[in-house]
Design an enzyme around this catalytic site. Structure first.
Site, PDB file in Angstrom:
ATOM      1  N   GLY A  48       9.924 -25.392  44.728  1.00  0.00           N
ATOM      2  CA  GLY A  48       8.910 -24.467  44.214  1.00  0.00           C
ATOM      3  C   GLY A  48       8.924 -23.071  44.792  1.00  0.00           C
ATOM      4  O   GLY A  48       8.542 -22.119  44.128  1.00  0.00           O
ATOM      5  N   ASP A 103       5.254 -22.504  48.029  1.00  0.00           N
ATOM      6  CA  ASP A 103       4.785 -21.893  46.790  1.00  0.00           C
ATOM      7  C   ASP A 103       3.270 -21.976  46.652  1.00  0.00           C
ATOM      8  O   ASP A 103       2.608 -21.006  46.345  1.00  0.00           O
ATOM      9  CB  ASP A 103       5.477 -22.538  45.569  1.00  0.00           C
ATOM     10  CG  ASP A 103       5.394 -24.059  45.555  1.00  0.00           C
ATOM     11  OD1 ASP A 103       4.915 -24.657  46.549  1.00  0.00           O
ATOM     12  OD2 ASP A 103       5.808 -24.669  44.554  1.00  0.00           O
ATOM     13  N   ASP A 106      -2.399 -26.921  47.433  1.00  0.00           N
ATOM     14  CA  ASP A 106      -3.407 -27.439  46.507  1.00  0.00           C
ATOM     15  C   ASP A 106      -4.383 -28.301  47.323  1.00  0.00           C
ATOM     16  O   ASP A 106      -5.343 -27.785  47.888  1.00  0.00           O
ATOM     17  CB  ASP A 106      -2.654 -28.211  45.420  1.00  0.00           C
ATOM     18  CG  ASP A 106      -3.518 -28.717  44.287  1.00  0.00           C
ATOM     19  OD1 ASP A 106      -4.720 -28.427  44.274  1.00  0.00           O
ATOM     20  OD2 ASP A 106      -2.999 -29.423  43.401  1.00  0.00           O
ATOM     21  N   PHE A 155      -4.186 -25.885  36.644  1.00  0.00           N
ATOM     22  CA  PHE A 155      -2.756 -26.140  36.781  1.00  0.00           C
ATOM     23  C   PHE A 155      -1.970 -24.938  36.251  1.00  0.00           C
ATOM     24  O   PHE A 155      -2.250 -24.418  35.176  1.00  0.00           O
ATOM     25  CB  PHE A 155      -2.356 -27.411  36.010  1.00  0.00           C
ATOM     26  CG  PHE A 155      -0.950 -27.819  36.288  1.00  0.00           C
ATOM     27  CD1 PHE A 155      -0.628 -28.522  37.448  1.00  0.00           C
ATOM     28  CD2 PHE A 155       0.077 -27.462  35.415  1.00  0.00           C
ATOM     29  CE1 PHE A 155       0.690 -28.866  37.730  1.00  0.00           C
ATOM     30  CE2 PHE A 155       1.395 -27.810  35.695  1.00  0.00           C
ATOM     31  CZ  PHE A 155       1.696 -28.511  36.851  1.00  0.00           C
ATOM     32  N   ASP A 162       6.566 -25.593  38.577  1.00  0.00           N
ATOM     33  CA  ASP A 162       6.993 -26.326  37.383  1.00  0.00           C
ATOM     34  C   ASP A 162       5.896 -27.200  36.795  1.00  0.00           C
ATOM     35  O   ASP A 162       4.954 -27.592  37.477  1.00  0.00           O
ATOM     36  CB  ASP A 162       8.169 -27.249  37.720  1.00  0.00           C
ATOM     37  CG  ASP A 162       7.742 -28.434  38.586  1.00  0.00           C
ATOM     38  OD1 ASP A 162       7.174 -28.191  39.675  1.00  0.00           O
ATOM     39  OD2 ASP A 162       7.940 -29.584  38.169  1.00  0.00           O
ATOM     40  N   ARG A 168       9.889 -23.270  35.725  1.00  0.00           N
ATOM     41  CA  ARG A 168      10.089 -22.574  37.007  1.00  0.00           C
ATOM     42  C   ARG A 168      10.653 -21.172  36.804  1.00  0.00           C
ATOM     43  O   ARG A 168      10.451 -20.280  37.612  1.00  0.00           O
ATOM     44  CB  ARG A 168      11.082 -23.341  37.900  1.00  0.00           C
ATOM     45  CG  ARG A 168      10.582 -24.675  38.395  1.00  0.00           C
ATOM     46  CD  ARG A 168      11.529 -25.207  39.477  1.00  0.00           C
ATOM     47  NE  ARG A 168      11.342 -26.631  39.740  1.00  0.00           N
ATOM     48  CZ  ARG A 168      10.413 -27.126  40.551  1.00  0.00           C
ATOM     49  NH1 ARG A 168       9.553 -26.330  41.161  1.00  0.00           N
ATOM     50  NH2 ARG A 168      10.326 -28.426  40.759  1.00  0.00           N
TER      51      ARG A 168
HETATM   52  P1  IMP Z   1      -0.685 -30.484  47.777  1.00  0.00           P
HETATM   53  O1  IMP Z   1       0.004 -31.502  48.636  1.00  0.00           O
HETATM   54  O2  IMP Z   1      -1.780 -31.117  46.916  1.00  0.00           O
HETATM   55  O3  IMP Z   1      -1.194 -29.284  48.512  1.00  0.00           O
HETATM   56  O4  IMP Z   1       0.332 -30.023  46.684  1.00  0.00           O
HETATM   57  C1  IMP Z   1       1.387 -29.263  46.938  1.00  0.00           C
HETATM   58  C2  IMP Z   1       2.461 -29.390  45.892  1.00  0.00           C
HETATM   59  O5  IMP Z   1       1.965 -29.778  44.596  1.00  0.00           O
HETATM   60  C3  IMP Z   1       3.063 -28.025  45.701  1.00  0.00           C
HETATM   61  O6  IMP Z   1       4.105 -27.800  46.615  1.00  0.00           O
HETATM   62  C4  IMP Z   1       3.510 -28.070  44.264  1.00  0.00           C
HETATM   63  O7  IMP Z   1       4.811 -28.608  44.198  1.00  0.00           O
HETATM   64  C5  IMP Z   1       2.551 -29.000  43.581  1.00  0.00           C
HETATM   65  N1  IMP Z   1       1.479 -28.265  42.855  1.00  0.00           N
HETATM   66  C6  IMP Z   1       0.191 -28.117  43.209  1.00  0.00           C
HETATM   67  N2  IMP Z   1      -0.501 -27.418  42.299  1.00  0.00           N
HETATM   68  C7  IMP Z   1       0.387 -27.099  41.320  1.00  0.00           C
HETATM   69  C8  IMP Z   1       0.273 -26.342  40.080  1.00  0.00           C
HETATM   70  O8  IMP Z   1      -0.772 -25.833  39.676  1.00  0.00           O
HETATM   71  N3  IMP Z   1       1.423 -26.223  39.359  1.00  0.00           N
HETATM   72  C9  IMP Z   1       2.613 -26.764  39.748  1.00  0.00           C
HETATM   73  N4  IMP Z   1       2.758 -27.458  40.894  1.00  0.00           N
HETATM   74  C10 IMP Z   1       1.649 -27.620  41.675  1.00  0.00           C
HETATM   75 MG    MG Z   2       6.117 -27.093  46.694  1.00  0.00          MG
END
Ligand code: IMP
Ligand code: MG
Length: 179
Positions: A48, A103, A106, A155, A162, A168
């Protein structure tokens, strides 16, 4: 409003390349001041972060090294059901200033797992940079040192991010329609 279709979903324009790159420029400027004497190793998290990492590193003008890792993700026996592990790190980070380049943060689970694993290799300090943060989606407390932009929990795709492997390569960031 400009829209794109990625696989089966419609997305609408959310952040243009110009807006994103202005924010990235501000982060790079801050890093150039903060890290000038620290000989940092930037660890960019694929897939990402590939566009963010490129645009950021073009603007970081201090002596530094740049490397890339991936997080493997597979089902395992744990409370969350998922196990994530860093792989591909070839540099010895012991005693170094490390800057993680992501990137998006979340829930924060991915970043906190990564930090847990990096700490085991005894770096001097770990700083975290993310292009995007969804503050309302955070579920764990993670230390974030450089955040280019905060966004709502919708999202998004584009600029390295992606939807199911696609999107991407979009040069701007789009958010999902009707969410
Ligand atoms: P986390 O572990 O929930 O913080 O998520 C992190 C990973 O989820 C990121 O590195 C992204 O690969 C993916 N991700 C989270 N939100 C999005 C989004 O809105 N679009 C695409 N990928 C996302
Ligand atoms: Mg990522």
């Amino acid at each position: 409003m400009k829209t794109v279709k990625v696989k089966d979903k419609e997305f609408e324009l959310f952040l243009t390349q110009e807006v994103i790159e202005k924010a990235i420029g501000d982060i790079a400027e801050k890093m150039n001041k903060d890290l000038a004497e620290k000989d940092p190793l930037f660890i960019c998290v694929l897939n990402g972060s590939f566009i963010y990492a490129a645009e950021l590193m073009k603007r970081v003008s201090i002596p530094c090294e740049v490397s890339f890792v991936k997080m493997s993700s597979y089902q395992g026996i744990s409370s969350s059901g998922k196990i994530k592990e860093i792989y591909g790190l070839e540099e010895d980070i012991k005693g170094r200033t490390v800057v993680v380049v992501e990137d998006i943060v979340d829930t924060g689970y991915t970043m906190s797992l990564m930090l847990e694993q990096l700490v085991c290799d005894e770096p001097k300090e770990i700083l975290v940079s993310t292009m995007l943060l969804k503050p309302e989606a955070l579920k764990v407390d993670v230390k974030l040192d450089y955040v280019a932009m905060e966004i709502p929990s919708d999202f998004i795709v584009g600029y390295g991010l992606d939807y199911d492997g696609y999107g991407r390569n979009l040069p701007d960031i789009y958010k999902i329609k009707n969410s």
